[in-house]
Motif scaffolding. Structure first.
Motif, PDB file in Angstrom:
ATOM      1  N   GLN A 534       0.814  -1.217   0.000  1.00 46.74           N
ATOM      2  CA  GLN A 534       0.000   0.000   0.000  1.00 46.74           C
ATOM      3  C   GLN A 534       0.850   1.272   0.000  1.00 46.74           C
ATOM      4  O   GLN A 534       0.364   2.354  -0.326  1.00 46.74           O
ATOM      5  N   LYS A 535       2.131   1.134   0.377  1.00 51.28           N
ATOM      6  CA  LYS A 535       2.977   2.318   0.463  1.00 51.28           C
ATOM      7  C   LYS A 535       3.183   2.908  -0.932  1.00 51.28           C
ATOM      8  O   LYS A 535       3.567   2.204  -1.861  1.00 51.28           O
ATOM      9  N   PRO A 536       2.918   4.192  -1.105  1.00 51.43           N
ATOM     10  CA  PRO A 536       3.063   4.788  -2.442  1.00 51.43           C
ATOM     11  C   PRO A 536       4.518   4.810  -2.892  1.00 51.43           C
ATOM     12  O   PRO A 536       5.427   4.974  -2.075  1.00 51.43           O
ATOM     13  N   GLU A 537       4.730   4.618  -4.186  1.00 50.07           N
ATOM     14  CA  GLU A 537       6.071   4.631  -4.739  1.00 50.07           C
ATOM     15  C   GLU A 537       6.581   6.068  -4.893  1.00 50.07           C
ATOM     16  O   GLU A 537       5.817   6.982  -5.203  1.00 50.07           O
ATOM     17  N   THR A 538       7.881   6.223  -4.661  1.00 49.59           N
ATOM     18  CA  THR A 538       8.525   7.509  -4.929  1.00 49.59           C
ATOM     19  C   THR A 538       9.008   7.467  -6.373  1.00 49.59           C
ATOM     20  O   THR A 538      10.086   6.959  -6.665  1.00 49.59           O
ATOM     21  N   LEU A 539       8.185   7.975  -7.251  1.00 52.78           N
ATOM     22  CA  LEU A 539       8.498   7.886  -8.671  1.00 52.78           C
ATOM     23  C   LEU A 539       9.487   8.970  -9.063  1.00 52.78           C
ATOM     24  O   LEU A 539       9.501  10.055  -8.489  1.00 52.78           O
ATOM     25  N   PRO A 540      10.331   8.690 -10.045  1.00 51.70           N
ATOM     26  CA  PRO A 540      11.265   9.728 -10.498  1.00 51.70           C
ATOM     27  C   PRO A 540      10.525  10.852 -11.211  1.00 51.70           C
ATOM     28  O   PRO A 540       9.462  10.643 -11.799  1.00 51.70           O
ATOM     29  N   LYS A 541      11.083  12.037 -11.137  1.00 57.95           N
ATOM     30  CA  LYS A 541      10.554  13.135 -11.938  1.00 57.95           C
ATOM     31  C   LYS A 541      11.093  12.980 -13.360  1.00 57.95           C
ATOM     32  O   LYS A 541      12.275  12.686 -13.557  1.00 57.95           O
ATOM     33  N   ILE A 542      10.244  13.165 -14.338  1.00 58.40           N
ATOM     34  CA  ILE A 542      10.681  13.127 -15.722  1.00 58.40           C
ATOM     35  C   ILE A 542      10.902  14.561 -16.176  1.00 58.40           C
ATOM     36  O   ILE A 542       9.958  15.356 -16.237  1.00 58.40           O
ATOM     37  N   ILE A 543      12.146  14.897 -16.439  1.00 59.57           N
ATOM     38  CA  ILE A 543      12.483  16.254 -16.876  1.00 59.57           C
ATOM     39  C   ILE A 543      12.451  16.293 -18.396  1.00 59.57           C
ATOM     40  O   ILE A 543      13.074  15.468 -19.062  1.00 59.57           O
ATOM     41  N   SER A 544      11.711  17.245 -18.929  1.00 54.69           N
ATOM     42  CA  SER A 544      11.538  17.326 -20.385  1.00 54.69           C
ATOM     43  C   SER A 544      11.286  18.768 -20.803  1.00 54.69           C
ATOM     44  O   SER A 544      11.048  19.653 -19.962  1.00 54.69           O
ATOM     45  N   VAL A 545      11.315  19.010 -22.100  1.00 59.22           N
ATOM     46  CA  VAL A 545      11.052  20.341 -22.639  1.00 59.22           C
ATOM     47  C   VAL A 545       9.574  20.671 -22.460  1.00 59.22           C
ATOM     48  O   VAL A 545       8.695  19.858 -22.771  1.00 59.22           O
ATOM     49  N   ASP A 546       9.297  21.863 -21.946  1.00 60.04           N
ATOM     50  CA  ASP A 546       7.928  22.360 -21.807  1.00 60.04           C
ATOM     51  C   ASP A 546       7.585  23.118 -23.085  1.00 60.04           C
ATOM     52  O   ASP A 546       8.192  24.150 -23.400  1.00 60.04           O
ATOM     53  N   GLU A 547       6.616  22.601 -23.829  1.00 60.52           N
ATOM     54  CA  GLU A 547       6.258  23.190 -25.117  1.00 60.52           C
ATOM     55  C   GLU A 547       5.807  24.645 -24.989  1.00 60.52           C
ATOM     56  O   GLU A 547       5.867  25.409 -25.963  1.00 60.52           O
ATOM     57  N   ASN A 548       5.366  25.043 -23.815  1.00 64.71           N
ATOM     58  CA  ASN A 548       4.887  26.418 -23.610  1.00 64.71           C
ATOM     59  C   ASN A 548       6.003  27.384 -23.197  1.00 64.71           C
ATOM     60  O   ASN A 548       5.732  28.557 -22.938  1.00 64.71           O
ATOM     61  N   LYS A 549       7.244  26.891 -23.125  1.00 67.18           N
ATOM     62  CA  LYS A 549       8.342  27.742 -22.658  1.00 67.18           C
ATOM     63  C   LYS A 549       9.498  27.800 -23.661  1.00 67.18           C
ATOM     64  O   LYS A 549      10.644  28.069 -23.300  1.00 67.18           O
ATOM     65  N   LYS A 550       9.201  27.568 -24.926  1.00 64.56           N
ATOM     66  CA  LYS A 550      10.262  27.527 -25.929  1.00 64.56           C
ATOM     67  C   LYS A 550      10.954  28.874 -26.128  1.00 64.56           C
ATOM     68  O   LYS A 550      12.049  28.947 -26.692  1.00 64.56           O
ATOM     69  N   GLU A 551      10.318  29.951 -25.671  1.00 67.49           N
ATOM     70  CA  GLU A 551      10.949  31.268 -25.781  1.00 67.49           C
ATOM     71  C   GLU A 551      12.218  31.361 -24.942  1.00 67.49           C
ATOM     72  O   GLU A 551      13.053  32.256 -25.140  1.00 67.49           O
ATOM     73  N   TYR A 552      12.391  30.413 -24.013  1.00 67.95           N
ATOM     74  CA  TYR A 552      13.572  30.419 -23.145  1.00 67.95           C
ATOM     75  C   TYR A 552      14.653  29.463 -23.642  1.00 67.95           C
ATOM     76  O   TYR A 552      15.529  29.039 -22.885  1.00 67.95           O
TER      77      TYR A 552
END
Length: 845
Positions: A534-552
């Protein structure tokens, strides 16, 4: 005498109890390993004395220099691979143990040995699943090849036979044109086994099991499965062997046993490499007999046995194990996934002939866990695999049908029928071989695999994320925990830097098996983690390009040039390049060691004697020793002949303010410690200056762009910055976190990027204090209105900091000139940053 008497071993090493790396390694119960570890460590620290120049160059190249693969990622051999190779070199080249009896005698190790059966050199490598045994095999081949060709040493060979236990392992070792391993020597091109100056000299012909042809190159490696040695004219195999070692290969084998034996008999002094060598434990087995036949007909350089579990049928570990790397160490070092046992309490006992109904709770729990990982990791173009182990083929089919009822798994379940020894059934063999090769590929159609009990060696699948071993609660049908884990231990992201992403393997279990698992894995040094389902898993964060921030978006020019190292420049080395004279002859009086005998009460000297001073009393010995030291510290192995003549000329004519005749007084002065040290220093400095080639930087016409960063998992800290094109900024330490916030809150900073192997992977080559070409990866790229900043945040200053600063400044200067845009470099020291409490980049700079 024992080697302990012949080789200097500091007390600090002796007192470590045989532990090679006290922080990580566990004490070994294996006699040879326990005796070798402190000796090998002392030998490594002393510069690999007692080996050829070729061997020292290879060890330095593999383990001291920085490597970069064709895709731009950094590559480093695992510590276990280094230890394995060093132990092999030490045993064969330094100790010269050509039998287990000799080895045990030199190490004073107490091992029961029958000298009459101990006919050739055997070395076993106990290496955990996933720790890279194949890489050690390749290193052993390269080591022997270059010693045989460059050193002309009779004990080494250019002939190799690599034997696999079954067809699936054979497929893994061979690879194919799409993903080559030993196929066409692909592994030697893919990874940095060959020093660049020798790469054109490596001529190895790899001949696969289906090929009937003669070798066309200087050296030959035959890659075989053991069944080649036992094929009969009628295509049958003795049943006892088949039951023990696995299924017979297809009957349409192109090379007959007679032709194969004929070709092997023409080789000389063969090195035999056994993968999954626990199959060759018995002298009555045909595999062992085939190797013995090679020894009788061709001679054997040595036999190298690789296995995670090198045990005989009685469960006893091989006596010839020279290196050990346990599963616990591999997990601790992050070389393999970290296993976690998810326990289910209060499972109802369901009476049913249908395994899917009987184990419904475990299956549903496994699917739920798999879903969590699938949802996150599919963003990285990876497909986590659910692996279910059933009791028998009927149960496997029933479980597969049930899994197929889940929407995500419909038509994505692969069933592999195996017997209770884990061998794949003949009708499923072709499909299993194909799956083993392709399951980690993005276009693989399968998301779940169901098989009977365990799948044995060769199932080296990286994407297995959840394992559900289904078995009766009575535990009468025991699955070896290590073999269970072995099907999923390999990392999903092997290129990811260790420590940045915690790759976990979830095993669904019943609490009744808690002690069984813990006891079995404690033997392997594994500290297993048990958690409730029942213990929730500590899932990894998936780091990726944010399509709404391409100006940066951030762009960095791709360049070539800068600094390289070329030993070819040594041809330009001249005696006139060195300062002269370094010493005035008369200022260095020969040092005499006197022994005086005094009366204890009167303190009067009663007798005085001049002792003979221990020094190199022959000029050739002195020049040879100095030249070898120069090679060692300037990292130009293999250049002895080129350097020795110049060294002799300089010592004879330029070192002092007079020429030397190398008489006794001359040699006494030359052996003065100040003379030796200064002589080596001036040569090393000049060689480093000469071989470090500084080239103008050129633009390649392309750019590293942040919007092209591929998604990757991250288990460490993150920061959700506004001015970065990624959804999260990966954070490695407190200083980076603070500096990221400064950049994000500074109105004058338009955009920035955390530079990392998984992001831009922007590198600047430089030459370190030891003369090696390294790649420097600055921490940040930031953009303001007028300037592009290359920034390094530094907590502790290491010996190479100023060298890195200099090359980064030069890179920025040249790129500014080439692009017409301002590039500038800044190092941010933690002490100044925290003391000043800066809030703007401009103030800090």
């Amino acid at each position: 005498r024992s080697f302990n008497q012949l080789y200097y071993m500091p007390e600090t090493i002796k007192n470590q109890g045989g532990v090679e790396n006290p922080g990580n390694s566990q004490k070994s119960a294996l006699p040879l390993v326990r005796a070798l570890r402190p000796l090998v460590k002392a030998w490594r620290d002393d510069g690999y004395k007692g080996t050829s120049e070729t061997t020292r160059r290879l060890l330095d190249w593999w383990f001291s220099e920085e490597h970069q693969l064709s895709n731009g990622s950094t590559f480093t051999f695992y510590p276990a691979q280094r230890a394995a190779m060093e132990h092999l070199v030490f045993c064969f080249e330094v100790l010269q143990g050509r039998s287990l009896y000799q080895l045990a005698q030199k190490l004073e190790a107490h091992i029961p040995i029958d000298p009459s059966a101990d006919k050739w050199a055997k070395y076993a490598f106990k290496m955990a699943t996933g720790s890279g045994k194949t890489m050690v095999m390749a290193m052993a081949v390269v080591w022997s090849y270059f010693n045989a060709t460059r050193e002309k040493k009779s004990g080494f060979t250019k002939n190799f036979v690599l034997i696999a236990p079954n067809l699936i392992v054979l497929d893994r070792l061979m690879g194919d044109s799409h993903s080559p391993e030993f196929f066409e020597g692909g592994i030697f091109k893919k990874y940095p086994f060959l020093p660049p100056e020798w790469s054109g000299d490596f001529q190895l012909d790899v001949i696969g099991p289906e090929e009937e042809r003669a070798s066309t190159k200087t050296a030959t490696l035959y890659l075989l499965n053991w069944q080649k040695f036992v094929e009969r004219e009628n295509g049958e195999i003795d049943n006892p062997v088949e039951n023990l070692l696995g299924p017979k290969p297809p009957s349409d084998i192109a090379v007959t046993l007679a032709k194969l034996k004929d070709r092997l008999s023409q080789l000389e002094n063969v090195m035999v490499l056994n993968d999954e060598a626990h199959h060759v434990w018995d002298e009555d087995l045909v595999w062992y007999k085939a190797i013995a036949e090679l020894y009788e007909n061709t001679g054997l350089m040595c036999q190298l046995d690789f296995s995670a579990t090198p045990k005989d049928q009685g469960g006893n570990l091989f006596t010839h194990i020279i290196t050990e790397y346990t599963l616990g160490e591999a997990i601790h070092d992050g070389v393999v996934k970290r296993p976690k046992i998810a326990e289910i309490e209060n499972i109802p006992e369901i009476e049913s002939d249908n395994a899917a109904e009987r184990y419904r709770v475990q299956i549903d729990a496994a699917v739920d866990k798999w879903r969590l990982y699938y949802k996150e990791l599919k963003k990285t173009n990876k497909k986590p695999i659910l692996f279910v182990m059933a009791e028998n083929t009927t149960a496997a089919d029933q479980v597969a049908d049930y899994l197929d009822s889940f929407k995500e798994l419909s038509d994505k379940v692969l069933t592999i029928h195996t017997d209770k020894k884990g061998e794949v059934s003949k009708k499923d063999l072709d499909n299993a071989r194909k799956w083993a090769r392709e399951v980690d590929e993005p276009d693989n159609p399968y998301l779940a695999v169901v098989s009977v009990l365990m799948l044995r060696e060769g199932w080296d699948v990286k994407n297995v994320k959840v394992i559900a071993p289904l078995r009766p609660l009575s535990a009468e049908s025991k699955i070896l925990p290590e073999q269970t884990l072995g099907r999923g231990l390999r990392r999903m992201f092997p290129g990811q830097l260790l420590g940045n992403y915690t790759d976990e393997l979830i095993v669904i279990e019943h609490p009744a098996f808690h002690d069984l698992i813990q006891d079995a894995l404690t033997e392997q040094g594994v500290e297993i983690e048990f958690v409730l389902i029942q213990k929730p898993e500590t899932l990894p964060k998936i780091i990726s390009v944010d399509e709404n921030k391409k100006e940066y978006d951030i762009a960095v020019p791709i360049t070539q040039g800068g600094v390289t190292r070329s030993v070819k420049k040594l041809q330009e080395l001249r005696v006139s390049d060195f300062p002269s004279p370094l010493f005035h002859y008369k200022d260095l009086n020969p040092v005499e060691i006197k022994m005086r005998k005094r009366d204890l009460l009167t303190r009067q000297v009663e007798e005085e004697e001049i002792l003979t001073m221990p020094f190199a009393d022959r000029p050739d010995i002195y020049i040879s020793a100095i030249t070898k030291k120069i090679q060692k510290y300037s990292r130009v192995s293999g250049q002895f002949e080129n350097l020795a003549g110049i060294t002799k000329d300089y010592i004879k004519n330029k070192l002092f303010d007079k020429s030397l005749d190398f008489n006794e007084d001359d040699l006494k002065r030359l052996n003065n410690a100040k003379v030796r040290v200064r002589l080596i220093e001036v040569f090393v400095d000049r060689i480093n200056d000469l071989t470090a080639v500084s080239e103008d930087i050129e633009l390649m016409g392309e750019e590293l762009r942040a919007i092209n960063i591929k998604p990757f998992p991250w288990s460490r800290d993150i920061f959700e910055a506004k001015k970065i094109v990624l959804n999260f900024t990966p954070i490695e330490n407190k200083l980076e976190d603070q500096f990221t916030r400064l950049l994000d809150n500074d109105d004058q900073v338009l955009s920035f990027m955390k530079n990392h192997q998984q992001t831009l992977n922007f590198r600047i080559p430089y030459i370190d204090t030891n003369g090696f070409v390294r790649n420097y990866i600055p921490d940040f790229i930031a953009k303001t209105k007028d300037t592009n900043w290359v920034i390094e945040t530094k907590g502790r200053e290491d010996v190479d900091v100023k060298l890195k600063d200099k090359r980064a400044e030069e890179w920025c200067k040249q790129v500014s000139k080439l692009t017409g845009k301002e590039w500038s470099y800044k190092r941010v020291d933690q002490a100044r940053f925290e003391k000043g409490r800066f809030t703007r980049l401009e103030d800090l700079i």
